[in-house]
Design an enzyme around this catalytic site. Structure first.
Site, PDB file in Angstrom:
ATOM      1  N   ALA A  62      -4.176 -37.850  54.859  1.00 32.08           N
ATOM      2  CA  ALA A  62      -4.518 -38.362  53.215  1.00 32.08           C
ATOM      3  C   ALA A  62      -3.187 -37.585  52.242  1.00 32.08           C
ATOM      4  O   ALA A  62      -2.017 -36.895  52.952  1.00 32.08           O
ATOM      5  CB  ALA A  62      -5.385 -37.731  52.750  1.00 32.08           C
ATOM      6  N   GLY A 101      -5.684 -36.411  58.289  1.00 33.18           N
ATOM      7  CA  GLY A 101      -6.484 -37.724  58.143  1.00 33.18           C
ATOM      8  C   GLY A 101      -5.780 -38.556  59.753  1.00 33.18           C
ATOM      9  O   GLY A 101      -6.356 -39.690  60.047  1.00 33.18           O
ATOM     10  N   GLU A 104      -7.310 -37.729  62.359  1.00 36.07           N
ATOM     11  CA  GLU A 104      -8.833 -39.102  62.277  1.00 36.07           C
ATOM     12  C   GLU A 104      -8.738 -40.503  62.638  1.00 36.07           C
ATOM     13  O   GLU A 104      -9.960 -40.508  63.305  1.00 36.07           O
ATOM     14  CB  GLU A 104      -9.366 -38.026  60.853  1.00 36.07           C
ATOM     15  CG  GLU A 104      -9.489 -36.655  61.064  1.00 36.07           C
ATOM     16  CD  GLU A 104      -9.992 -36.102  59.588  1.00 36.07           C
ATOM     17  OE1 GLU A 104      -9.250 -35.996  58.586  1.00 36.07           O
ATOM     18  OE2 GLU A 104     -10.619 -35.242  58.381  1.00 36.07           O
ATOM     19  N   GLU A 124      -5.174 -29.363  57.905  1.00 39.27           N
ATOM     20  CA  GLU A 124      -5.907 -29.151  56.236  1.00 39.27           C
ATOM     21  C   GLU A 124      -6.528 -27.456  55.897  1.00 39.27           C
ATOM     22  O   GLU A 124      -5.988 -27.359  54.632  1.00 39.27           O
ATOM     23  CB  GLU A 124      -7.388 -29.826  56.673  1.00 39.27           C
ATOM     24  CG  GLU A 124      -7.369 -31.707  56.299  1.00 39.27           C
ATOM     25  CD  GLU A 124      -6.572 -31.842  57.451  1.00 39.27           C
ATOM     26  OE1 GLU A 124      -6.673 -30.996  58.578  1.00 39.27           O
ATOM     27  OE2 GLU A 124      -7.364 -33.039  57.960  1.00 39.27           O
TER      28      GLU A 124
END
Ligand code: 3HC
Length: 683
Positions: A62, A101, A104, A124
């Site tokens: 992210a 992310g 992911e 994270e």
């Protein structure tokens, strides 16, 4: 230019993300991916979709800079929902570091292929977070909860080979990734391989593994919230259906993203990267080629410094005063490598390769072709100047002359040479081959290209570098001396050794000041202060230290220091006695000291000195000081470093307490920094 482009290759859609530098999943990327996936899903002639990235890496997560701002739709979970709805085979083709992310997104695809040098991970926790886009629910379904716990709680990426072994990657290849991905996808279509959603899988596990993991993690992740939230989220993947598991993960993620811990850890993430940005020095600043290094002095510090360069594949000459001293230094280096092999950190071959790069010498002439010399001899100005004078005569033009001094005036050391512009400080932290920080000290004359070279070198040896100006102790040790002073004074005023250490340990430091002194050797500081005028430090604060050393209690190496180590670790009664004696000698009234006072005085001493260091221009940026204290001394990352922590507490509040201390304990050490006064007014 759009960050997403789509190309149709026969019946395969290739969706490329191009968002330099690391293809972070910014709003534009998420939006573009959602549109592209909807678009190609609707196209009848498209039978499969590849997601691939341009540039140096697959999506590295992210966009961290968006955290803390109002979320913009589509969010990452929205993107995941769209991906989970795709009914054509979806293939992720990963190179570089598919992190957070990014990984992911790949787990939301139906098949994953990887470049052989690629890595995947969920880092994270390093930002005080848990994966928030399905990672805690998909990874356990893919590789089982125990392996998922290891990846998520450690935050460490794994190699393509491990990803293949664990069942994350379906195919790992060397060579052109796009061509490999197209071939792979064609075969999928030919073999009529199905759409394969990780969310359709189930996973279960005994509750006990989570309890055991929590117990195992308590010490390792002391103080951190995220790893424990991650354990709960992975546990949820075994107890709840996918949809509810995602909800659970989302709630935890939201809690963490607005927590002070995550803010602090995100602050450090950007601070560490900002530290390398020096005004006037950028990518275009020429730097010098450093092909080989020499280290002068084969003590524990010199040996540790040498190992950094050997590990980076650079030839190192280690200079000692005699063949015997050289042999003993070589032995130290070999011992360190042997212990790394025994712990499985490196292989025998890696050790042999590194030791092959080491030359031991006792002759300065051997350094004539050296690009960089780092002096790590005894901490004494005259000795250091003699070394630099010799180096000046021998080294080729353009060689860099560095000192590893922890305290001394490098401008003065440089006067021993006729090449002041080539002189710089490279201050390593002990153990030098392990600690991640390098303090780069520029003198009034250090050339820009020498500074640029030092930063490039830090990157090569995998250290985070921070630039400091010259002052006694530079950023790191100047601050630490202030914390040490308060710890010493508190001991005489009535606190106990264990109390001071416990309070700072509970605050989140890896150990308290007295334990640290015992570990490093109390005599080191005592000797350093012998060369100082008593105006420069508080004699009272370090009087117990001096008396202990005079009686042979130098710390762990002598079996006694502030603690004794013969029957476990217990406070040394002699140290407590000396505290009473010294309190009497300096007419210090003893009283009961609260834990609150200990924490405030130790931490605010760091804060006040930090602002003084900043106002004097010794540190370039406030955040640099946080990086130094977090990486050099283990200030808890979840508090972001002393300066970030001060801002979290509120500068007005900090200033008020500092003023109170000035009133109670005197202006000598507690006069508030004028920058702090200014910033507190602006708060
Ligand atoms: N978001 C925003 N910026 C990022 C970023 C990210 N995820 N990752 C890196 N950057 C920026 C850096 O700040 C730096 O910017 P700068 O040049 O202006 O200083 C630039 O990209 C290059 O980064 P590095 O200097 O770190 O480059 P390296 O090549 O040394 O390392 C990397 C590359 C391994 C990708 C490293 O940058 C990294 O570890 N990044 C963070 C990865 C991460 O933590 N991902 C998880 C994010 S949280 C998440 O995904 C939540 C999700 O679960 C919902």
């Amino acid at each position: 230019m759009s960050v997403i482009s789509t190309e149709i290759n026969e019946n395969i859609a290739i969706v490329t993300v191009d968002n330099p530098p690391v293809n972070a999943l910014s709003h534009a990327v998420r939006n573009g991916l959602c549109d592209a996936l909807k678009d190609v899903s609707d196209k009848e002639d498209v039978q499969a979709i590849i997601i691939i990235c341009a540039g140096r890496t697959f999506c590295a997560g992210a966009d961290i800079s968006e955290f803390g701002k109002p979320p913009l739709t589509p969010t990452l979970p929205d993107l995941m929902d769209i991906m989970d709805g795709v009914s054509k085979p979806l293939v992720a083709a990963m190179h570089g570091t598919a992190l957070g992310g990014g990984f992911e997104v790949a787990m939301c695809c139906h098949y994953r292929i990887m470049d052989i040098n690629g890595k995947v991970g969920l880092p994270e926790v390093n930002l005080g977070l848990i994966p928030g886009a399905g990672g805690t629910q998909r990874l356990p379904r893919l590789i089982g909860p125990e392996a998922a716990l290891d990846m998520i709680c450690s935050g460490k990426p794994i190699t393509a080979k491990s990803a293949m072994d664990l069942g994350i990657a379906d195919h790992v290849r060397e060579g052109n990734l796009l061509e490999t991905a197209i071939d792979f996808t064609r075969n999928l279509l030919k073999d009529k391989k199905p759409v394969r959603r990780v969310s359709d899988l189930t996973c279960d596990a005994d509750n006990e593994i989570f309890e055991a993991y929590k117990t195992k993690s308590e010490r390792k992740f002391r103080g951190f919230l995220a790893p424990f939230a991650a354990i709960e989220a992975v546990k949820a993947s075994t107890e709840l259906c996918f949809k509810d598991g995602i909800k659970f993960e989302r709630e935890k993620f939201k809690e963490l993203v607005s927590s002070s811990q995550s803010k602090a850890q995100r602050h450090l993430f950007f601070a560490e990267r900002a530290a390398a940005k020096v005004p006037g020095i950028d990518k275009n600043t020429a730097s010098r080629d450093i092909e080989n290094v020499a280290v002068i002095g084969g003590g524990i510090m010199g040996c540790g410094i040498a190992i950094n360069f050997l590990n980076a594949g650079m030839p190192v000459t280690l200079l000692e005063i005699s063949a015997e001293a050289g042999a003993s230094a070589k032995q130290k280096i070999e011992d360190i490598y042997n212990s790394s092999v025994a712990k499985g950190r490196i292989s025998e071959e890696q050790m042999a390769r590194a030791i092959d790069l080491l030359t031991i010498s006792d002759c300065y002439d051997d350094l004539s072709a050296t690009d960089l010399v780092i002096e790590a001899v005894y901490e004494d100005m005259d000795i250091k100047k003699q070394v630099f004078e010799k180096l000046d005569q021998i080294l080729k033009p353009d060689a860099i002359l560095a000192t590893n001094t922890s305290f001394l005036d490098i401008d003065e050391i440089a006067t021993a040479t006729n090449r002041k512009g080539d002189v710089i400080g490279l201050h390593f932290f002990s153990p030098a081959h392990i600690m991640p920080l390098l303090e780069i000290i520029r003198t009034g004359n250090t050339e820009g290209d020498v500074i640029a070279t030092a930063f490039a070198l830090a990157r090569k040896i995998k250290k985070t570098a921070v630039l400091s100006g010259v002052c006694y102790g530079f950023i790191a040790n100047r601050m630490s001396s202030c914390y040490g002073r308060e710890a010493g004074l508190l001991l005489m005023e009535g606190a106990t050794i264990e109390q001071v250490d416990r309070v700072m340990y509970d605050f989140g430091m890896p150990m308290g000041m007295f334990s640290m002194l015992d570990m490093a050797g109390i005599d080191i500081g005592v000797m350093a202060r012998e060369n100082l005028s008593t105006d420069a430090y508080d004699e009272r604060a370090f009087s117990v230290h001096a008396a202990l050393v005079a009686e042979g209690h130098k710390g762990q190496k002598t079996g006694t220091g502030f603690y004794r180590y013969d029957d476990g670790k217990k406070p040394n009664p002699r140290a407590e006695e000396l505290a009473l004696e010294m309190a009497k000698k300096y007419s210090i009234t003893r009283r009961e000291i609260s834990d609150r006072e200990i924490e405030d005085r130790c931490v605010l001493a760091l804060v006040n000195e930090g602002y003084k260091i900043l106002e004097e221009g010794i540190a370039m940026k406030e955040s640099d000081i946080d990086v130094v204290y977090a990486l050099g001394f283990g200030f808890p990352r979840y508090k972001g470093g002393p300066m970030h922590y001060a801002r979290h507490l509120g500068l007005k509040k900090c200033l008020k307490k500092i003023e109170e201390f000035a009133e109670k304990h005197g202006e000598r050490w507690w006069s508030p920094s004028s920058l702090l006064i200014k910033l507190a007014k602006e708060e």
